[in-house]
Design a protein around this motif. Sequence first.
Motif, short mmCIF file in Angstrom:
data_model
loop_
_atom_site.label_atom_id
_atom_site.label_comp_id
_atom_site.label_asym_id
_atom_site.label_seq_id
_atom_site.Cartn_x
_atom_site.Cartn_y
_atom_site.Cartn_z
N GLY A 243 0.83 -1.20 0.00
CA GLY A 243 0.00 0.00 0.00
C GLY A 243 0.86 1.25 0.00
O GLY A 243 2.03 1.22 -0.39
N LYS A 244 0.31 2.34 0.47
CA LYS A 244 1.04 3.61 0.46
C LYS A 244 2.25 3.59 1.38
O LYS A 244 3.32 4.07 1.03
CB LYS A 244 0.10 4.75 0.85
N ASP A 245 2.08 3.06 2.58
CA ASP A 245 3.19 3.09 3.53
C ASP A 245 3.40 1.75 4.23
O ASP A 245 4.09 1.67 5.24
CB ASP A 245 2.95 4.18 4.58
N LYS A 246 2.80 0.69 3.68
CA LYS A 246 2.95 -0.62 4.30
C LYS A 246 3.14 -1.69 3.24
O LYS A 246 2.64 -1.58 2.12
CB LYS A 246 1.72 -0.97 5.16
N LYS A 247 3.86 -2.73 3.64
CA LYS A 247 4.03 -3.90 2.77
C LYS A 247 3.77 -5.14 3.61
O LYS A 247 4.34 -5.32 4.68
CB LYS A 247 5.42 -3.95 2.18
N LEU A 248 2.89 -6.00 3.11
CA LEU A 248 2.53 -7.22 3.81
C LEU A 248 3.00 -8.42 2.99
O LEU A 248 2.70 -8.52 1.80
CB LEU A 248 1.01 -7.28 4.00
N ILE A 249 3.75 -9.31 3.63
CA ILE A 249 4.22 -10.52 2.97
C ILE A 249 3.40 -11.70 3.49
O ILE A 249 3.28 -11.90 4.69
CB ILE A 249 5.72 -10.76 3.25
N ILE A 250 2.83 -12.46 2.56
CA ILE A 250 1.98 -13.59 2.92
C ILE A 250 2.62 -14.88 2.41
O ILE A 250 3.02 -14.97 1.25
CB ILE A 250 0.57 -13.44 2.31
N ASP A 251 2.71 -15.84 3.28
CA ASP A 251 3.21 -17.16 2.90
C ASP A 251 2.03 -18.13 2.91
O ASP A 251 1.40 -18.33 3.94
CB ASP A 251 4.28 -17.62 3.90
N THR A 252 1.69 -18.67 1.74
CA THR A 252 0.52 -19.55 1.66
C THR A 252 0.91 -20.99 1.96
O THR A 252 1.95 -21.46 1.52
CB THR A 252 -0.14 -19.48 0.27
N LYS A 253 0.06 -21.66 2.67
CA LYS A 253 0.28 -23.07 2.99
C LYS A 253 -1.02 -23.83 2.77
O LYS A 253 -2.08 -23.42 3.25
CB LYS A 253 0.73 -23.24 4.45
N TYR A 254 -0.93 -24.92 2.01
CA TYR A 254 -2.11 -25.76 1.79
C TYR A 254 -1.87 -27.12 2.44
O TYR A 254 -0.82 -27.74 2.24
CB TYR A 254 -2.37 -25.96 0.29
N TYR A 255 -2.84 -27.56 3.23
CA TYR A 255 -2.79 -28.88 3.84
C TYR A 255 -4.10 -29.60 3.56
O TYR A 255 -5.18 -29.00 3.67
CB TYR A 255 -2.59 -28.79 5.36
N ALA A 256 -4.00 -30.86 3.19
CA ALA A 256 -5.22 -31.65 2.95
C ALA A 256 -6.06 -31.71 4.23
O ALA A 256 -7.28 -31.64 4.20
CB ALA A 256 -4.86 -33.05 2.47
N ASN A 257 -5.37 -31.84 5.38
CA ASN A 257 -6.04 -31.83 6.68
C ASN A 257 -5.57 -30.59 7.43
O ASN A 257 -4.59 -30.63 8.18
CB ASN A 257 -5.72 -33.10 7.47
N ALA A 258 -6.27 -29.50 7.20
CA ALA A 258 -5.79 -28.20 7.66
C ALA A 258 -5.67 -28.10 9.18
O ALA A 258 -4.80 -27.39 9.69
CB ALA A 258 -6.71 -27.10 7.14
#
Length: 291
Positions: A243-258
């Motif tokens: 965004g204007k003054d922020k940066k968000l890093i997302i790490d995605t994880k997929y599990y068959a049995n979440a």
Amino acid sequence: MIPIRNVYYMLCYAWENILKQEDESLLDREAFDNIYHLLSSILIQEVTKLIKSGFARGYIDQKESLPIVRGKIDLNNTLKEQALIRKQVICDYDEFSDNIIMNRIIKSTMEILLICPRVNKKYRTTFKMLLRNFTNIDSIDLNSIHWSRIAYNRNNKKYRLIINICQLINTGLIVKEEKGSSRFRAFIKDRAMAKLYEKFILNFYKYELKDIKTSSPLINWQLDETPRDNLLPVMKTDIELEGKDKKLIIDTKYYANALSKSNFSKTKTLNYLATYTKYLPMLKMQNMKER
């Protein structure tokens, strides 16, 4: 297991909305009881459109023994096979044909779905009818396909959705056995599903957060000198929202049995933290250089 309806919406985003909203009527017309029926239904719909609009064509390399010269003479093979005795020459030439790799992938995918016990008779009958239009197209070994090398342009962009479906079926559902037979999984493999899930999340943010820059960039190693062997691992974030003054890093994880406890073990948590302790300093230095 993810509900079939949810998989459809994931595909809409993961494949950059080439599954259009009007196609949602598929979900209203039929109650899909397994992933094969959903993908078969979409495949049938799109292949039917393709047949009506006409197959894409391209130049195919051919090698043939001919009584007249066509293209270039393959002198070595002509002499080796003693073609001159038969008053022929072996020629290499290009032929403009619909026997291109994308059409061959579609044909072979429908052929393998014909023998899939998880696909009911209604879909198999339709596949048989569609395959009548592929008589001039050869089958192909789907294990030999380099999916990432398939290139799209203005003339063949209509194939993108169909090839995406074929890729998901062949890499996510079908397991080739050593003896050449195929095993059909009940649901998409975890690895293929994880890639699909990551693309879904990335494109969901792209389409829904219009004022936010969404990307999945490479992070450069901040080194004084690049090693000659170039064996450094690739650093790439799954998702970055800026965004204007922020940066968000997302790490995605997929599990068959979440909700399985093993997904939240101390070891896995420490591994995730270790990854971010490598990423964040590099990313900070990269951002400072860009400014």
